[in-house]
Write an enzyme that holds these catalytic residues in place. Structure first.
Site, PDB file in Angstrom:
ATOM      1  N   THR A  55      63.817  43.010  68.189  1.00 37.73           N
ATOM      2  CA  THR A  55      63.764  43.665  67.556  1.00 37.73           C
ATOM      3  C   THR A  55      62.096  43.262  66.997  1.00 37.73           C
ATOM      4  O   THR A  55      61.842  42.938  67.827  1.00 37.73           O
ATOM      5  CB  THR A  55      64.823  43.799  66.706  1.00 37.73           C
ATOM      6  OG1 THR A  55      63.909  45.313  65.399  1.00 37.73           O
ATOM      7  CG2 THR A  55      65.305  42.434  66.363  1.00 37.73           C
ATOM      8  N   THR A  56      62.098  44.488  65.950  1.00 39.16           N
ATOM      9  CA  THR A  56      60.487  43.443  65.605  1.00 39.16           C
ATOM     10  C   THR A  56      61.117  42.106  64.931  1.00 39.16           C
ATOM     11  O   THR A  56      62.025  41.950  63.630  1.00 39.16           O
ATOM     12  CB  THR A  56      60.227  44.438  63.941  1.00 39.16           C
ATOM     13  OG1 THR A  56      60.478  45.932  64.815  1.00 39.16           O
ATOM     14  CG2 THR A  56      58.789  44.118  63.401  1.00 39.16           C
TER      15      THR A  56
ATOM     16  N   GLU B 276      57.610  54.344  61.113  1.00 41.30           N
ATOM     17  CA  GLU B 276      57.173  52.726  61.708  1.00 41.30           C
ATOM     18  C   GLU B 276      56.448  52.590  62.728  1.00 41.30           C
ATOM     19  O   GLU B 276      56.863  53.651  63.857  1.00 41.30           O
ATOM     20  CB  GLU B 276      58.607  52.033  61.428  1.00 41.30           C
ATOM     21  CG  GLU B 276      58.820  51.901  60.052  1.00 41.30           C
ATOM     22  CD  GLU B 276      60.037  50.918  60.676  1.00 41.30           C
ATOM     23  OE1 GLU B 276      60.381  49.987  61.727  1.00 41.30           O
ATOM     24  OE2 GLU B 276      60.522  50.159  59.417  1.00 41.30           O
TER      25      GLU B 276
ATOM     26  N   GLY C 255      67.623  42.755  58.591  1.00 36.76           N
ATOM     27  CA  GLY C 255      68.522  42.301  58.815  1.00 36.76           C
ATOM     28  C   GLY C 255      69.261  42.761  58.007  1.00 36.76           C
ATOM     29  O   GLY C 255      71.017  41.662  57.126  1.00 36.76           O
TER      30      GLY C 255
ATOM     31  N   ARG D 162      73.034  57.379  77.581  1.00 37.21           N
ATOM     32  CA  ARG D 162      73.074  57.931  78.033  1.00 37.21           C
ATOM     33  C   ARG D 162      72.254  59.620  79.258  1.00 37.21           C
ATOM     34  O   ARG D 162      72.155  59.414  79.693  1.00 37.21           O
ATOM     35  CB  ARG D 162      74.496  58.464  77.663  1.00 37.21           C
ATOM     36  CG  ARG D 162      75.383  59.597  78.390  1.00 37.21           C
ATOM     37  CD  ARG D 162      75.608  58.942  79.969  1.00 37.21           C
ATOM     38  NE  ARG D 162      76.592  58.175  79.937  1.00 37.21           N
ATOM     39  CZ  ARG D 162      77.725  58.351  79.381  1.00 37.21           C
ATOM     40  NH1 ARG D 162      78.499  59.567  79.976  1.00 37.21           N
ATOM     41  NH2 ARG D 162      78.672  56.766  79.498  1.00 37.21           N
TER      42      ARG D 162
ATOM     43  N   HIS E  29      61.086  54.147  64.305  1.00 39.35           N
ATOM     44  CA  HIS E  29      60.370  53.361  64.541  1.00 39.35           C
ATOM     45  C   HIS E  29      59.802  54.156  65.487  1.00 39.35           C
ATOM     46  O   HIS E  29      60.495  53.666  66.701  1.00 39.35           O
ATOM     47  CB  HIS E  29      61.113  51.823  64.752  1.00 39.35           C
ATOM     48  CG  HIS E  29      59.406  50.825  65.234  1.00 39.35           C
ATOM     49  ND1 HIS E  29      60.032  49.192  65.382  1.00 39.35           N
ATOM     50  CD2 HIS E  29      58.716  51.553  65.847  1.00 39.35           C
ATOM     51  CE1 HIS E  29      59.196  49.106  65.827  1.00 39.35           C
ATOM     52  NE2 HIS E  29      57.935  50.133  66.211  1.00 39.35           N
TER      53      HIS E  29
ATOM     54  N   ASP F 164      66.943  54.398  63.928  1.00 38.73           N
ATOM     55  CA  ASP F 164      66.618  54.746  65.267  1.00 38.73           C
ATOM     56  C   ASP F 164      67.585  54.171  66.163  1.00 38.73           C
ATOM     57  O   ASP F 164      67.766  54.360  67.545  1.00 38.73           O
ATOM     58  CB  ASP F 164      65.687  52.781  65.863  1.00 38.73           C
ATOM     59  CG  ASP F 164      64.660  52.638  64.779  1.00 38.73           C
ATOM     60  OD1 ASP F 164      63.715  53.728  64.343  1.00 38.73           O
ATOM     61  OD2 ASP F 164      63.347  51.951  64.562  1.00 38.73           O
TER      62      ASP F 164
ATOM     63  N   HIS G 122      63.870  53.645  71.500  1.00 33.32           N
ATOM     64  CA  HIS G 122      64.973  55.023  70.692  1.00 33.32           C
ATOM     65  C   HIS G 122      64.211  55.692  70.504  1.00 33.32           C
ATOM     66  O   HIS G 122      64.890  57.124  71.033  1.00 33.32           O
ATOM     67  CB  HIS G 122      65.540  53.867  69.891  1.00 33.32           C
ATOM     68  CG  HIS G 122      64.816  52.787  69.358  1.00 33.32           C
ATOM     69  ND1 HIS G 122      63.219  52.897  68.173  1.00 33.32           N
ATOM     70  CD2 HIS G 122      64.567  51.357  69.681  1.00 33.32           C
ATOM     71  CE1 HIS G 122      62.695  52.041  68.127  1.00 33.32           C
ATOM     72  NE2 HIS G 122      63.600  51.040  68.280  1.00 33.32           N
TER      73      HIS G 122
ATOM     74  N   GLY H 123      69.320  49.559  58.765  1.00 34.49           N
ATOM     75  CA  GLY H 123      69.212  50.370  59.726  1.00 34.49           C
ATOM     76  C   GLY H 123      70.787  49.571  60.544  1.00 34.49           C
ATOM     77  O   GLY H 123      71.382  50.526  60.653  1.00 34.49           O
ATOM     78  N   HIS H 124      70.268  48.803  61.133  1.00 36.59           N
ATOM     79  CA  HIS H 124      71.240  48.213  62.403  1.00 36.59           C
ATOM     80  C   HIS H 124      72.644  48.060  60.909  1.00 36.59           C
ATOM     81  O   HIS H 124      73.724  48.858  62.411  1.00 36.59           O
ATOM     82  CB  HIS H 124      70.674  47.142  63.453  1.00 36.59           C
ATOM     83  CG  HIS H 124      71.759  46.430  63.671  1.00 36.59           C
ATOM     84  ND1 HIS H 124      73.188  45.747  63.523  1.00 36.59           N
ATOM     85  CD2 HIS H 124      71.831  47.001  65.047  1.00 36.59           C
ATOM     86  CE1 HIS H 124      73.533  45.331  64.781  1.00 36.59           C
ATOM     87  NE2 HIS H 124      72.892  46.176  65.903  1.00 36.59           N
TER      88      HIS H 124
HETATM   89  N1  PXP Z   1      62.356  47.626  58.094  1.00 31.56           N
HETATM   90  C1  PXP Z   1      61.379  47.650  59.349  1.00 31.56           C
HETATM   91  C2  PXP Z   1      60.276  47.166  59.175  1.00 31.56           C
HETATM   92  C3  PXP Z   1      61.658  47.324  60.576  1.00 31.56           C
HETATM   93  O1  PXP Z   1      61.006  47.318  62.050  1.00 31.56           O
HETATM   94  C4  PXP Z   1      63.549  47.138  60.677  1.00 31.56           C
HETATM   95  C5  PXP Z   1      63.978  47.143  62.077  1.00 31.56           C
HETATM   96  O2  PXP Z   1      63.026  48.010  62.812  1.00 31.56           O
HETATM   97  C6  PXP Z   1      64.100  47.203  59.578  1.00 31.56           C
HETATM   98  C7  PXP Z   1      63.375  47.817  57.948  1.00 31.56           C
HETATM   99  C8  PXP Z   1      65.511  47.888  59.489  1.00 31.56           C
HETATM  100  O3  PXP Z   1      65.764  46.234  59.773  1.00 31.56           O
HETATM  101  P1  PXP Z   1      67.429  46.578  60.222  1.00 31.56           P
HETATM  102  O4  PXP Z   1      67.960  47.357  61.541  1.00 31.56           O
HETATM  103  O5  PXP Z   1      68.136  45.608  60.428  1.00 31.56           O
HETATM  104  O6  PXP Z   1      68.461  47.222  59.273  1.00 31.56           O
END
Ligand code: PXP
Length: 248
Positions: free
Chosen positions: A109-110, A79, A200, A22, A52, A13, A59, A221-222
């Site tokens: 975020t979620t 997602e 997280g 941008r 997602h 994402d 995004h 992800g992040h």
């Molecule tokens: N799993 C789900 C269901 C999520 O919504 C997210 C965040 O979009 C993640 C995993 C990944 O989380 P992070 O980006 O904090 O690693």
């Protein structure tokens, strides 16, 4: 005893977040390209890709999903919120899996798990249609008994436990939350549900979660995308997989 290897789903994402800072959809630019990032993550060991598609398309965009479906050689975990619009998109693309998440327009975020218990009636027809289309349904829930019980009643084949609370806590409170996740993972397996986890997770906090033997997959992800600024995406994916494997 050694646990089975755990899959890593890389959430792309935030590659799209940087692109969208941008390039508007109309401007046509595409750097950094989330699909190229997904393909690179796969060469570095990602077992799946997660994206997602949010209602506000902040995004990932619709065309990203089309391209991921055309170009990926690993499973796509889409997602999405449990809405009619998203259901139609999922049924059109038929990704390997759909993870149903709560979505609030104002959240960054979620922020919490899906209230599968409170929304069971609305979820039944959505899960049924995804199931009929051959899509593996996952419910993103808090690691608690009430939500897990709802997932069992909804016959979800997969649940993903929200690790956000664990990630933000420390000390005894974190240990307690870790136990809740471990107990929930064991209970899910006992009920025939495959447990996953995510949100997280970082190099520093992933090991205790990866050590929970029943967990089959983590979605991250992040942190991986942020770390890629310093070491490159292939390195951050490889390092995360190595830490997950070492914890098993
Ligand atoms: N799993 C789900 C269901 C999520 O919504 C997210 C965040 O979009 C993640 C995993 C990944 O989380 P992070 O980006 O904090 O690693």
């Amino acid at each position: 005893m050694m646990s089975a290897l755990m899959r890593l789903g890389v959430n792309i994402d935030h590659v799209a977040t940087i692109r969208n800072a941008r390039w508007t959809a109309a401007a046509g630019g595409d750097h950094p390209d989330p699909v190229a990032a997904a393909l690179l993550a796969v060469t570095a060991g990602a077992d799946g890709i997660t994206a997602h598609l949010r209602e506000d398309r902040r995004h990932i965009r619709d065309e990203d999903i089309s391209r991921l479906m055309a170009e990926l050689t690993v499973p796509l975990n889409l997602e999405m919120a449990a809405t009619d619009e998203m259901l139609a998109i999922a049924l059109h693309h038929r990704p390997h899996a759909v993870c149903l998440v709560p979505e609030k327009r104002e959240e960054r975020t979620t922020e919490g798990g899906l209230d599968a218990a409170g929304q069971a009636a609305a979820l039944v027809p959505i899960i049924a249609q995804l199931y009929d289309a051959g899509i593996r349904v996952s419910l993103f829930i808090e690691p608690d008994l009430r939500q897990l019980d709802a997932a069992v009643r909804l016959k979800a084949p997969v649940v993903e436990f929200h690790t956000g609370r664990y990630a933000h806590l420390s000390g005894a409170a974190r240990a307690e939350e870790l136990k809740r996740i471990a107990d929930s993972a064991a209970l899910a397996t006992k009920n025939g549900i495959e447990p996953h986890a995510g949100h997280g997770l970082t190099y520093d906090n992933v090991a205790p979660i990866a050590a929970i033997p029943q967990l089959a997959e983590l979605n991250i992800g992040h942190f991986l995308i942020g770390e890629a600024i310093f070491t490159g995406l292939a390195d951050s994916v490889r390092e995360m997989k190595a830490r997950m494997a070492a914890a098993r």
